[in-house]
Design a protein around this motif. Structure first.
Motif, PDB file in Angstrom:
ATOM      1  N   ASN A  81       0.826  -1.216   0.000  1.00 17.55           N
ATOM      2  CA  ASN A  81       0.000   0.000   0.000  1.00 17.55           C
ATOM      3  C   ASN A  81       0.861   1.268   0.000  1.00 17.55           C
ATOM      4  O   ASN A  81       0.585   2.233   0.710  1.00 17.55           O
ATOM      5  N   ASN A  82       1.921   1.251  -0.847  1.00 16.76           N
ATOM      6  CA  ASN A  82       2.861   2.367  -0.931  1.00 16.76           C
ATOM      7  C   ASN A  82       2.693   3.058  -2.287  1.00 16.76           C
ATOM      8  O   ASN A  82       3.347   2.716  -3.272  1.00 16.76           O
ATOM      9  N   GLY A  83       1.803   4.055  -2.354  1.00 16.47           N
ATOM     10  CA  GLY A  83       1.485   4.732  -3.608  1.00 16.47           C
ATOM     11  C   GLY A  83       2.649   5.508  -4.189  1.00 16.47           C
ATOM     12  O   GLY A  83       2.833   5.542  -5.403  1.00 16.47           O
ATOM     13  N   GLY A  84       3.455   6.132  -3.333  1.00 15.77           N
ATOM     14  CA  GLY A  84       4.585   6.896  -3.828  1.00 15.77           C
ATOM     15  C   GLY A  84       5.603   6.014  -4.527  1.00 15.77           C
ATOM     16  O   GLY A  84       6.102   6.355  -5.607  1.00 15.77           O
ATOM     17  N   GLU A  85       5.919   4.873  -3.936  1.00 17.32           N
ATOM     18  CA  GLU A  85       6.867   3.949  -4.562  1.00 17.32           C
ATOM     19  C   GLU A  85       6.281   3.342  -5.822  1.00 17.32           C
ATOM     20  O   GLU A  85       7.010   3.070  -6.783  1.00 17.32           O
ATOM     21  N   LEU A  86       4.976   3.160  -5.846  1.00 17.50           N
ATOM     22  CA  LEU A  86       4.317   2.614  -7.036  1.00 17.50           C
ATOM     23  C   LEU A  86       4.544   3.523  -8.238  1.00 17.50           C
ATOM     24  O   LEU A  86       4.868   3.055  -9.336  1.00 17.50           O
ATOM     25  N   ARG A  87       4.421   4.821  -8.046  1.00  9.11           N
ATOM     26  CA  ARG A  87       4.656   5.776  -9.138  1.00  9.11           C
ATOM     27  C   ARG A  87       6.146   5.865  -9.476  1.00  9.11           C
ATOM     28  O   ARG A  87       6.522   6.014 -10.642  1.00  9.11           O
ATOM     29  N   ALA A  88       7.006   5.748  -8.446  1.00  6.25           N
ATOM     30  CA  ALA A  88       8.450   5.811  -8.686  1.00  6.25           C
ATOM     31  C   ALA A  88       8.926   4.618  -9.511  1.00  6.25           C
ATOM     32  O   ALA A  88       9.824   4.757 -10.352  1.00  6.25           O
ATOM     33  N   VAL A  89       8.336   3.448  -9.296  1.00 10.30           N
ATOM     34  CA  VAL A  89       8.694   2.263 -10.089  1.00 10.30           C
ATOM     35  C   VAL A  89       8.453   2.524 -11.568  1.00 10.30           C
ATOM     36  O   VAL A  89       9.288   2.205 -12.429  1.00 10.30           O
ATOM     37  N   LEU A  90       7.306   3.123 -11.895  1.00 16.80           N
ATOM     38  CA  LEU A  90       6.988   3.431 -13.292  1.00 16.80           C
ATOM     39  C   LEU A  90       7.968   4.450 -13.863  1.00 16.80           C
ATOM     40  O   LEU A  90       8.467   4.286 -14.986  1.00 16.80           O
ATOM     41  N   ALA A  91       8.251   5.506 -13.110  1.00 15.67           N
ATOM     42  CA  ALA A  91       9.142   6.565 -13.602  1.00 15.67           C
ATOM     43  C   ALA A  91      10.540   6.018 -13.883  1.00 15.67           C
ATOM     44  O   ALA A  91      11.147   6.335 -14.916  1.00 15.67           O
ATOM     45  N   ARG A  92      11.059   5.182 -12.978  1.00 14.48           N
ATOM     46  CA  ARG A  92      12.397   4.612 -13.182  1.00 14.48           C
ATOM     47  C   ARG A  92      12.429   3.729 -14.434  1.00 14.48           C
ATOM     48  O   ARG A  92      13.376   3.777 -15.225  1.00 14.48           O
ATOM     49  N   ALA A  93      11.402   2.910 -14.590  1.00 19.66           N
ATOM     50  CA  ALA A  93      11.376   1.992 -15.724  1.00 19.66           C
ATOM     51  C   ALA A  93      11.253   2.743 -17.049  1.00 19.66           C
ATOM     52  O   ALA A  93      11.925   2.409 -18.035  1.00 19.66           O
ATOM     53  N   LEU A  94      10.398   3.751 -17.101  1.00 17.68           N
ATOM     54  CA  LEU A  94      10.224   4.531 -18.338  1.00 17.68           C
ATOM     55  C   LEU A  94      11.515   5.248 -18.719  1.00 17.68           C
ATOM     56  O   LEU A  94      11.917   5.245 -19.894  1.00 17.68           O
ATOM     57  N   LEU A  95      12.154   5.864 -17.750  1.00 16.74           N
ATOM     58  CA  LEU A  95      13.399   6.584 -18.026  1.00 16.74           C
ATOM     59  C   LEU A  95      14.462   5.633 -18.558  1.00 16.74           C
ATOM     60  O   LEU A  95      15.114   5.910 -19.574  1.00 16.74           O
ATOM     61  N   LEU A  96      14.616   4.509 -17.910  1.00 13.45           N
ATOM     62  CA  LEU A  96      15.620   3.537 -18.334  1.00 13.45           C
ATOM     63  C   LEU A  96      15.300   2.971 -19.707  1.00 13.45           C
ATOM     64  O   LEU A  96      16.188   2.802 -20.554  1.00 13.45           O
ATOM     65  N   GLY A  97      14.019   2.695 -19.976  1.00 10.57           N
ATOM     66  CA  GLY A  97      13.621   2.132 -21.262  1.00 10.57           C
ATOM     67  C   GLY A  97      13.895   3.065 -22.426  1.00 10.57           C
ATOM     68  O   GLY A  97      14.411   2.649 -23.476  1.00 10.57           O
ATOM     69  N   LEU A  98      13.565   4.348 -22.272  1.00 11.22           N
ATOM     70  CA  LEU A  98      13.766   5.304 -23.357  1.00 11.22           C
ATOM     71  C   LEU A  98      15.256   5.527 -23.628  1.00 11.22           C
ATOM     72  O   LEU A  98      15.686   5.580 -24.785  1.00 11.22           O
ATOM     73  N   VAL A  99      16.042   5.641 -22.562  1.00 10.13           N
ATOM     74  CA  VAL A  99      17.490   5.842 -22.735  1.00 10.13           C
ATOM     75  C   VAL A  99      18.121   4.623 -23.407  1.00 10.13           C
ATOM     76  O   VAL A  99      18.931   4.746 -24.346  1.00 10.13           O
ATOM     77  N   ALA A 100      17.753   3.444 -22.945  1.00  9.51           N
ATOM     78  CA  ALA A 100      18.309   2.214 -23.518  1.00  9.51           C
ATOM     79  C   ALA A 100      17.901   2.048 -24.974  1.00  9.51           C
ATOM     80  O   ALA A 100      18.693   1.599 -25.811  1.00  9.51           O
ATOM     81  N   GLY A 101      16.669   2.421 -25.305  1.00  9.11           N
ATOM     82  CA  GLY A 101      16.203   2.300 -26.684  1.00  9.11           C
ATOM     83  C   GLY A 101      16.981   3.185 -27.644  1.00  9.11           C
ATOM     84  O   GLY A 101      17.299   2.773 -28.767  1.00  9.11           O
ATOM     85  N   VAL A 102      17.295   4.396 -27.224  1.00  7.24           N
ATOM     86  CA  VAL A 102      18.103   5.292 -28.057  1.00  7.24           C
ATOM     87  C   VAL A 102      19.502   4.701 -28.259  1.00  7.24           C
ATOM     88  O   VAL A 102      20.075   4.771 -29.357  1.00  7.24           O
TER      89      VAL A 102
END
Length: 449
Positions: A81-102
């Motif tokens: 029940n940790n909403g802040g970490e739930l959003r942080a998980v998404l942000a970390r994954a999106l950032l890493l995915g876009l950088v790695a894709g480039v």
């Protein structure tokens, strides 16, 4: 305060059915791509598509943690029940995915230079593979970002959204592939361009869905994302899943390489039969995906009963569906082969080895379901070690059986690989449950069962 929940057949299937429908469209995309290229009656093009797909699958496997790791971490944050970490998980994954894709876009030529000689094939096959990969590489940022988005929604137990994302991606891709190849006559480039456009459109859909999901709440900033205490377990998880995925891709790449060494016809026939395996695997991934979501929440909420129930339902439904899948593949296999290629030599060869592909769903069921359990629990070291051991057994089996039985020996070795993964993970699951939840007391064991 942790999330309290009950696991029932109904709640489990509410997660499994949408994801089964979502995942089954992925191998159907592979079938459509193979079918439209197969209509051109050129075994080299069909083999080139198989080799080019393997090369890009290496990229996907290298960054598969963006889907699997995000699901496990998001589910555990939800269970806690940790909403802040739930959003942080998404942000970390999106950032890493876009950088790695480039990065993949800039590294496409070194990947081709190294990868094509390793997999092998004739000059015509390698030329077709290079054409396909050099176009599809530009889809990498969107592919990896889409992994993150899908993984996050699965961690939220929103299987309906997962179904929407995957169905939109694959139906768009299939329609564009048929249009570009059969309608416009673009051949191999048409298949790659269709994938690029479909991934881009799906990324746009994903961003819209996230904006609606957050409902005004913002993703955390860099100061919240780049917290070492939070990044360290995520990086360790990513490392293990990355190694596991790369070793697994090595095993399948070895299978393709040994197929290519037997000539264009055997390569094309094995590529057609691999589509059978993909259909069955993705069909069974719906129950594995449900296990990911429930096990992740159970770990986060520290609920042993939910963990055990998810384990039993995943294995039970998995084996039931695997026998159904094998039966359907056996009945329809000849028709599917004829649909995928017009080359008579490829058709005849594929029929010779079809039984091996039909048996794969049953032999591989335990491995598929255990993958879901271990991803949800984020027990990544065991996943890594299991694949390493299984691949060594696969290689040993190949060098023992291929000289005696040829392509039959190659297929038998692949089934040994699937079986070994299931057995090793099943054993480690028992050990890990005891380590995480403690020794199961006799009264608790009776209650849990």
């Amino acid at each position: 305060m942790s999330l309290r929940f009950q696991v029932t057949n109904r709640s489990f299937l509410a997660l499994a059915i949408p994801m089964t429908l979502a995942y089954i469209s992925t191998p159907l995309l592979g079938l459509v791509d193979t079918a439209v290229i197969g209509r051109l009656d050129d075994a080299a093009l069909l083999g080139g598509l198989a080799v080019g797909t393997i090369l890009f699958d290496v990229i996907g496997a290298f960054f598969y943690f963006l889907r699997a790791g995000t699901t496990g971490l998001a589910a555990q944050a939800l269970g806690a029940n940790n909403g802040g970490e739930l959003r942080a998980v998404l942000a970390r994954a999106l950032l890493l995915g876009l950088v790695a894709g480039v990065a993949v876009i800039f590294l496409q030529w070194p990947i081709l230079t190294i990868g094509l000689p390793v997999i092998g094939g004739t000059e015509a096959v390698q030329n077709a593979a290079a054409t396909y990969f050099s176009i599809r590489a530009f889809s990498a940022p969107f592919v990896l970002a889409n992994y993150s988005i899908l993984g996050w929604y699965l961690g939220l137990s929103k299987a309906g959204i997962g179904l929407l994302i995957q169905t939109f991606l694959n139906l768009t891709n299939m329609a564009l592939s048929a249009l570009f190849v059969l309608g416009f006559g673009w051949g191999i480039p048409g298949v790659a361009i269709a994938t690029l456009i479909a991934e881009l459109l799906t990324f746009c859909l994903g961003l819209y869905l996230i904006k609606r999901e957050l409902n005004g709440a913002r993703l955390p900033g860099f100061s919240q994302i780049l917290i070492w205490e939070r990044l360290k377990p995520m990086l360790a998880l990513n490392r293990d899943i990355m190694i596991r995925s790369m070793v697994m891709l090595f095993a399948f790449g070895f299978f393709t390489s040994r197929s290519a060494a037997q000539g264009e016809v055997v390569l094309a026939a094995n590529a057609v039969l691999e589509k059978f395996i993909l259909v069955a695997a993705f069909f069974l991934d719906g129950t594995a995906s449900a296990a990911e979501q429930v096990v992740g929440q159970a770990i986060g909420a520290k609920q042993r009963s939910a963990f055990r129930k998810a384990l039993k339902l995943s294995i039970g439904w998995g084996f039931g569906l695997s026998f159904a899948a094998a039966f359907v593949l056996w009945l329809t296999g000849g028709m599917v082969i004829d649909l995928l290629t017009t080359h008579e030599g490829v058709r005849e060869t594929a029929r010779t080895y079809m039984l091996w592909a039909v048996l794969t769903p049953i032999i591989g069921t335990l491995a598929f379901q255990m993958d879901g359990v271990f991803i949800g629990a984020t027990w990544s070291q065991d996943m890594r070690n299991s694949v390493v051991v299984s691949t060594l057994l696969f290689l040993a089996s190949y060098y023992l059986l291929y000289p005696l039985y040829g392509n039959h020996g190659l297929w038998f070795s692949l089934l040994i690989f699937f079986c070994a993964r299931g057995v090793t993970l099943g054993y480690r699951c028992v050990v890990r449950e005891r380590q995480h939840f403690g020794a199961l007391q006799p009264a608790a064991a009776n209650t849990a069962s």
